[in-house]
Design an enzyme around this catalytic site. Structure first.
Site, mmCIF file in Angstrom:
data_model
loop_
_atom_site.group_PDB
_atom_site.id
_atom_site.type_symbol
_atom_site.label_atom_id
_atom_site.label_comp_id
_atom_site.label_asym_id
_atom_site.label_seq_id
_atom_site.Cartn_x
_atom_site.Cartn_y
_atom_site.Cartn_z
ATOM 1 N N GLN A 98 0.847 -1.198 0.000
ATOM 2 C CA GLN A 98 0.000 0.000 0.000
ATOM 3 C C GLN A 98 0.882 1.246 0.000
ATOM 4 O O GLN A 98 0.388 2.363 -0.045
ATOM 5 C CB GLN A 98 -0.886 0.009 1.249
ATOM 6 C CG GLN A 98 -1.842 -1.179 1.329
ATOM 7 C CD GLN A 98 -2.358 -1.385 2.750
ATOM 8 O OE1 GLN A 98 -3.375 -0.842 3.129
ATOM 9 N NE2 GLN A 98 -1.616 -2.155 3.536
ATOM 10 N N ASN A 99 2.196 1.028 0.081
ATOM 11 C CA ASN A 99 3.107 2.171 0.188
ATOM 12 C C ASN A 99 3.328 2.825 -1.174
ATOM 13 O O ASN A 99 3.380 2.156 -2.202
ATOM 14 C CB ASN A 99 4.444 1.731 0.780
ATOM 15 C CG ASN A 99 4.279 1.228 2.205
ATOM 16 O OD1 ASN A 99 3.211 1.372 2.791
ATOM 17 N ND2 ASN A 99 5.316 0.630 2.764
ATOM 18 N N HIS A 116 -1.698 1.432 -4.101
ATOM 19 C CA HIS A 116 -2.099 2.828 -3.945
ATOM 20 C C HIS A 116 -1.301 3.786 -4.825
ATOM 21 O O HIS A 116 -1.258 4.984 -4.559
ATOM 22 C CB HIS A 116 -2.018 3.230 -2.458
ATOM 23 C CG HIS A 116 -3.081 2.586 -1.635
ATOM 24 N ND1 HIS A 116 -3.050 2.514 -0.259
ATOM 25 C CD2 HIS A 116 -4.241 1.989 -2.001
ATOM 26 C CE1 HIS A 116 -4.140 1.888 0.171
ATOM 27 N NE2 HIS A 116 -4.868 1.553 -0.857
ATOM 28 N N CYS A 124 -1.410 12.676 -16.662
ATOM 29 C CA CYS A 124 -2.256 13.740 -17.195
ATOM 30 C C CYS A 124 -3.552 13.076 -17.631
ATOM 31 O O CYS A 124 -3.544 12.213 -18.519
ATOM 32 C CB CYS A 124 -1.577 14.427 -18.377
ATOM 33 S SG CYS A 124 -2.704 15.572 -19.213
ATOM 34 N N CYS A 143 1.300 19.709 -17.518
ATOM 35 C CA CYS A 143 1.639 18.969 -18.734
ATOM 36 C C CYS A 143 1.685 19.972 -19.897
ATOM 37 O O CYS A 143 1.165 21.087 -19.786
ATOM 38 C CB CYS A 143 0.537 17.922 -18.944
ATOM 39 S SG CYS A 143 0.568 17.048 -20.492
ATOM 40 N N GLY A 182 3.449 -4.414 8.915
ATOM 41 C CA GLY A 182 3.304 -2.986 9.199
ATOM 42 C C GLY A 182 2.119 -2.304 8.560
ATOM 43 O O GLY A 182 2.256 -1.188 8.059
ATOM 44 N N SER A 184 -2.088 -1.254 9.279
ATOM 45 C CA SER A 184 -3.175 -1.219 10.264
ATOM 46 C C SER A 184 -4.351 -2.079 9.804
ATOM 47 O O SER A 184 -5.267 -2.339 10.580
ATOM 48 C CB SER A 184 -3.638 0.221 10.487
ATOM 49 O OG SER A 184 -4.077 0.784 9.263
ATOM 50 N N ALA A 226 9.417 -4.231 12.058
ATOM 51 C CA ALA A 226 9.506 -4.975 10.807
ATOM 52 C C ALA A 226 10.929 -5.496 10.567
ATOM 53 O O ALA A 226 11.117 -6.642 10.156
ATOM 54 C CB ALA A 226 9.073 -4.074 9.651
HETATM 55 P P1 OAD Z 1 -1.142 3.029 8.958
HETATM 56 O O1 OAD Z 1 -0.462 4.273 9.367
HETATM 57 O O2 OAD Z 1 -2.635 3.000 9.003
HETATM 58 O O3 OAD Z 1 -0.626 1.826 9.852
HETATM 59 C C1 OAD Z 1 0.744 1.572 10.045
HETATM 60 C C2 OAD Z 1 0.858 0.271 10.843
HETATM 61 O O4 OAD Z 1 2.228 -0.024 10.988
HETATM 62 C C3 OAD Z 1 0.285 0.366 12.251
HETATM 63 O O5 OAD Z 1 -0.533 -0.769 12.498
HETATM 64 C C4 OAD Z 1 1.526 0.351 13.171
HETATM 65 O O6 OAD Z 1 1.296 -0.321 14.398
HETATM 66 C C5 OAD Z 1 2.517 -0.405 12.310
HETATM 67 N N1 OAD Z 1 3.934 -0.046 12.538
HETATM 68 C C6 OAD Z 1 4.473 1.176 12.752
HETATM 69 N N2 OAD Z 1 5.810 1.110 12.817
HETATM 70 C C7 OAD Z 1 6.142 -0.197 12.641
HETATM 71 C C8 OAD Z 1 7.376 -0.921 12.597
HETATM 72 N N3 OAD Z 1 8.555 -0.306 12.736
HETATM 73 N N4 OAD Z 1 7.335 -2.250 12.399
HETATM 74 C C9 OAD Z 1 6.140 -2.894 12.264
HETATM 75 N N5 OAD Z 1 4.951 -2.271 12.290
HETATM 76 C C10 OAD Z 1 4.941 -0.945 12.478
HETATM 77 O O7 OAD Z 1 -0.603 2.665 7.496
HETATM 78 P P2 OAD Z 1 -1.229 1.668 6.397
HETATM 79 O O8 OAD Z 1 -1.873 0.489 7.017
HETATM 80 O O9 OAD Z 1 -0.152 1.440 5.420
HETATM 81 O O10 OAD Z 1 -3.041 5.417 1.549
HETATM 82 O O11 OAD Z 1 -2.342 2.595 5.767
HETATM 83 C C11 OAD Z 1 -3.025 2.185 4.622
HETATM 84 C C12 OAD Z 1 -3.256 3.346 3.690
HETATM 85 O O12 OAD Z 1 -3.856 4.431 4.389
HETATM 86 C C13 OAD Z 1 -1.986 3.951 3.112
HETATM 87 O O13 OAD Z 1 -1.557 3.284 1.961
HETATM 88 C C14 OAD Z 1 -2.374 5.355 2.806
HETATM 89 C C15 OAD Z 1 -3.287 5.681 3.955
HETATM 90 O O14 OAD Z 1 -4.309 6.567 3.676
HETATM 91 C C16 OAD Z 1 -2.608 6.301 0.628
HETATM 92 O O15 OAD Z 1 -1.730 7.109 0.818
HETATM 93 C C17 OAD Z 1 -3.275 6.242 -0.682
#
Ligand code: OAD
Length: 235
Positions: A98-99, A116, A124, A143, A182, A184, A226
């Site tokens: 998702q990164n 994502h 564009c 553009c 890592g 949520s 991680a």
């Molecule tokens: P979140 O910020 O929602 O969650 C990050 C998760 O990583 C949490 O559950 C933390 O406990 C965990 N975490 C933090 N540091 C860590 C570490 N060092 N090792 C292991 N775990 C760790 O991020 P995402 O789940 O990626 O969308 O969020 C999903 C989407 O929401 C993203 O792709 C983004 C956002 O809106 C877009 O930007 C399009």
């Protein structure tokens, strides 16, 4: 009920990693929802949706240029490098992420499904063009046709790319082991995808600092960073 010692990843061939912002946290990139998370500081309604971009493209680009700056100053961490090493050794390994930061690719990962989108691509809409761009900041926001370049990111309220969804679903339908790292697990429809593997009863491992809404679905739950947890599974 989570078991304590997961099997070694070396014993599998078809491995799928499902990754989120926690993978890049140890590189210094803020996550979205935890303490110091991006969406605590910035309202996505103002910076990360099509409506915001249509209303204030310069403001949305200022935000994304700043994010480019943060990511460009960071390096892939040991967790990214482990995933790249696993892909080199186990060619069927798929990373679904998702990164949008591009750190997996910078670490050497070759097969990455970016659910994502990417901070490092622009498109564009009028011309139907999409291209990589690694400038910090973006030197030209329009553009040649005169329309604004748009970050090629799946913002809030956008649909995910159907091809990416299909590829991710195919990998999850076929894997022997699923490792979530890592995330949520709270952002849909991406968060729905791991269920394809979880419902097949494959070996499943969740790596996260904290419990998530889906932790109970995994066979093994590793609470920790991680970098350390992936090293335990692989090194
Ligand atoms: P979140 O910020 O929602 O969650 C990050 C998760 O990583 C949490 O559950 C933390 O406990 C965990 N975490 C933090 N540091 C860590 C570490 N060092 N090792 C292991 N775990 C760790 O991020 P995402 O789940 O990626 O969308 O969020 C999903 C989407 O929401 C993203 O792709 C983004 C956002 O809106 C877009 O930007 C399009």
């Amino acid at each position: 009920m989570a078991h304590v010692s997961p099997p070694r990843l070396r014993d599998f061939e078809r491995i799928v990693f499902f990754t989120g912002a926690g993978l890049s946290a140890e590189s210094g990139i803020p996550t979205y929802r935890g303490t110091g998370g991006v969406w605590h500081k910035y309202r996505w309604q103002e910076f990360a949706c099509q409506r915001a971009f249509d209303a204030s493209p310069e403001k949305v680009w200022d935000f994304h240029d700043a994010r480019r700056g943060v990511v460009a100053a960071c390096e892939p961490n040991h967790a990214h490098r482990i995933l790249a090493a696993i892909q080199r050794e186990k060619s069927e390994t798929v990373v679904i992420t998702q990164n949008i930061d591009g750190l997996l690719q910078r670490a050497g990962c070759t097969h990455v499904i970016e659910l994502h989108g990417s901070l490092w691509r622009v498109r564009c809409e009028r011309e139907g063009i999409r291209k990589e761009n690694f400038e910090v900041p973006l030197s030209k926001r329009q553009c040649d046709c005169g329309d604004y370049w748009r970050p090629d990111i799946v913002w809030f309220e956008d649909a995910l790319d159907p091809g990416n969804m299909r590829d991710a679903a195919a990998a999850l339908s076929d894997c022997e082991v699923l490792v979530s790292v890592g995330t949520s697990g709270s952002v849909y429809p991406a968060a729905e995808l791991p269920r394809i593997a979880l419902e097949r009863d494959v070996v499943s491992i969740e790596i996260n600092l904290d419990e998530t809404p889906v932790s109970h679905l995994y066979t093994y739950v590793l609470r920790g960073n991680a970098t350390e947890m992936l090293a335990t599974l692989w090194d």
